[in-house]
Motif scaffolding. Sequence first.
Motif, short mmCIF file in Angstrom:
data_model
loop_
_atom_site.label_atom_id
_atom_site.label_comp_id
_atom_site.label_asym_id
_atom_site.label_seq_id
_atom_site.Cartn_x
_atom_site.Cartn_y
_atom_site.Cartn_z
N SER A 221 0.83 -1.21 0.00
CA SER A 221 0.00 0.00 0.00
C SER A 221 0.86 1.26 0.00
O SER A 221 0.59 2.22 -0.74
CB SER A 221 -0.93 0.00 1.21
N GLU B 123 2.20 1.74 -3.41
CA GLU B 123 1.23 2.24 -4.37
C GLU B 123 1.03 3.75 -4.27
O GLU B 123 0.96 4.45 -5.29
CB GLU B 123 -0.12 1.54 -4.18
N ILE B 124 0.94 4.26 -3.06
CA ILE B 124 0.67 5.70 -2.92
C ILE B 124 1.94 6.54 -3.10
O ILE B 124 1.87 7.77 -3.14
CB ILE B 124 0.04 6.01 -1.55
N THR C 30 -2.16 9.59 -6.33
CA THR C 30 -1.98 8.15 -6.14
C THR C 30 -2.78 7.65 -4.94
O THR C 30 -3.31 6.54 -4.95
CB THR C 30 -0.50 7.82 -5.93
N PHE D 148 -5.67 4.85 -5.05
CA PHE D 148 -5.59 3.68 -4.19
C PHE D 148 -6.87 3.50 -3.38
O PHE D 148 -7.40 2.39 -3.26
CB PHE D 148 -4.40 3.82 -3.25
N CYS E 9 -8.87 0.01 -4.64
CA CYS E 9 -7.94 -0.83 -3.90
C CYS E 9 -7.79 -2.21 -4.52
O CYS E 9 -6.74 -2.85 -4.42
CB CYS E 9 -8.38 -0.99 -2.45
N THR F 112 -4.68 -2.40 -7.97
CA THR F 112 -3.55 -1.50 -7.78
C THR F 112 -2.25 -2.10 -8.27
O THR F 112 -1.18 -1.67 -7.87
CB THR F 112 -3.39 -1.15 -6.29
#
Length: 310
Positions: free
Chosen positions: A261, A264-265, A280, A284, A288, A291
């Motif tokens: 996570s 991803e961000i 981002t 996300f 979710c 991703t």
Amino acid sequence: MDVIQKFVKFCVDRRSAIGYGFLALITVGSQQIFSLIAFQCPCSHQNLTYGLVFLFAPAVILLVLGYFLDSRTWKLFTGCCLNPKKILPQWNPCQCFQIFLQITMNAFVVPVMWISIALLNGSFYACAMSGWQNPQHVQYVCQNKSQQCSNQLWKAPCNKTAMPSTEAVEVVLLLQAQSQVLGWWLIVASSVICLLSTCYVSCRSKVSSQQMTFWRIYIEKERDKFDQLVQEYATKLAERNLRSFFENKKPDDFDMPDNKSWEEISALCPINSNRQYYSTLHRFVENCENTDGTKKEEFMEFVDGEQSIV
């Protein structure tokens, strides 16, 4: 109170212009202090090297700092050796090049300011060019002057040459005039390039001007709130761990995002034309379940593509 609020709103609305003006003032001040304290033309055959180092070395350092202080640099390159797909999503080098070009244009602002102001001052250039022994250059500078000018041009900035003092002053003034002309040309060229690049990006933008304004405000607010919540959750986690240690008991459950996570961000995400993801983190939260970055997206503008100076 109303006057203060109006002044604050005026500064916020024009924060980019104020930021660039503030940078220009800092650059002018630092260049003047640098010239007074550190710069002393040696008036020897090392003039060329000495002058060019003082002209360009600080600009290179400022360029490196510009890359270093831009958060997008670390979003782009962090972990790219272990996972090359981060820097080349869908193995598309154009996306990476576009982001890197944006970072580079921001990083070049202060170095160009430094070189422009240094050229307008003229001291560094005059010292360097007085040590350049190119025959055509020496002939041009020493035109209609005594033979001592050609033989001792490198002594002119210190006025220690055997040529008449009036000729030495004329030589230095000529070199400083050349420096100032180059400085103004650099400012004009930079301004034109900045204007053309801004117009080009705006013309090719797939989002409206109002949406771009909303996006910039959203990015700024999200960054502020993110910093606040990071402080809050970091404090809570530290307090929970310390209490568990000192009270010698099992810690309470504490929900935290996993490594994927965070990954991803931390990516540089484009705004999608079909779905309005403004960051981002926004993508996300809204998506979710998908991703992994395998779905091809149509690029519109890059999140964090424009950054305020202040």
